[in-house]
Scaffold this motif. Structure first.
Motif, short mmCIF file in Angstrom:
data_model
loop_
_atom_site.label_atom_id
_atom_site.label_comp_id
_atom_site.label_asym_id
_atom_site.label_seq_id
_atom_site.Cartn_x
_atom_site.Cartn_y
_atom_site.Cartn_z
N UNK A 7 0.72 -1.27 -0.06
CA UNK A 7 0.18 -0.06 -0.06
C UNK A 7 0.91 1.26 -0.02
N UNK A 8 2.13 1.18 -0.07
CA UNK A 8 3.13 2.25 0.22
C UNK A 8 2.78 3.16 -1.33
N UNK A 9 2.87 4.37 -1.09
CA UNK A 9 2.51 5.34 -2.20
C UNK A 9 3.84 5.14 -3.39
N UNK A 10 3.37 5.54 -4.54
CA UNK A 10 4.55 5.27 -5.53
C UNK A 10 4.71 6.90 -6.21
N UNK A 11 5.74 7.12 -6.75
CA UNK A 11 6.05 8.34 -7.29
C UNK A 11 5.27 8.35 -8.65
N UNK A 12 4.26 9.33 -9.04
CA UNK A 12 3.74 9.62 -10.25
C UNK A 12 4.33 10.62 -10.93
N UNK A 13 4.93 10.33 -12.15
CA UNK A 13 5.44 11.40 -12.98
C UNK A 13 4.11 11.97 -13.92
N UNK A 14 3.68 12.91 -13.42
CA UNK A 14 2.50 13.39 -14.31
C UNK A 14 2.92 13.74 -15.79
N UNK A 15 3.88 14.02 -16.08
CA UNK A 15 4.20 14.24 -17.42
C UNK A 15 4.52 13.14 -18.44
N UNK A 16 4.17 11.83 -17.55
CA UNK A 16 4.46 10.70 -18.35
C UNK A 16 3.09 9.96 -18.39
N UNK A 17 2.04 10.36 -17.80
CA UNK A 17 0.53 10.10 -17.89
C UNK A 17 0.12 10.41 -19.07
N UNK A 18 -0.70 9.48 -19.72
CA UNK A 18 -1.32 9.98 -21.08
C UNK A 18 -2.88 9.57 -20.59
#
Length: 128
Positions: A7-18
């Motif tokens: 359940x640990x949060x992950x780093x989300x790179x918003x520039x890579x989200x399509x």
């Protein structure tokens, strides 16, 4: 070292989200609504001023003839067109029209393209 829990949060790179095209149209609908709401008092004031007299109208026309001000008006035209078309799209989806995935994608593209064409036509109108 400790093992990472599931359940640990992950780093989300918003520039890579399509984002899907429907999400882009929906975000544009919200953004255009905010732009229209914020600009409404200024637009009402401009309308009031333009209707007072012919010299007031000419002064207002001269005020918005600067290129960066005309760009702001084109953005507002885009916002109005996009908000209208996306709103109709959402209303139709609410009653089940065009809610299949392929239809929803097509209507999202139609909203984005139609609003862009109207904004482009407004820009060409102000440039001439």
């Amino acid at each position: 070292m400790r093992a990472r829990s599931a359940g640990a949060p992950k780093f989300l790179n918003l520039s890579q989200i399509r984002f899907p095209i429907g999400a882009i149209a929906s975000i544009g609908h919200r953004l255009s609504g905010v732009l229209l709401m914020v600009s409404l008092p200024l637009l009402a004031l401009a309308l009031d001023r333009s209707l007072r007299s012919e010299p007031e109208f000419a002064a207002l026309r001269d005020l918005v003839s600067a290129p960066w001000r005309a760009l702001l008006l084109v953005i507002l035209v885009w916002a109005a067109a996009h908000h209208l078309f996306a709103g109709v799209r959402h209303l139709l989806a609410d009653i089940g029209v065009g809610s299949r995935l392929a239809q929803a994608r097509t209507s999202a593209w139609a909203v984005i393209v139609a609003a862009g064409i109207i904004a482009l036509a407004a820009a060409l109108r102000w440039l001439s």
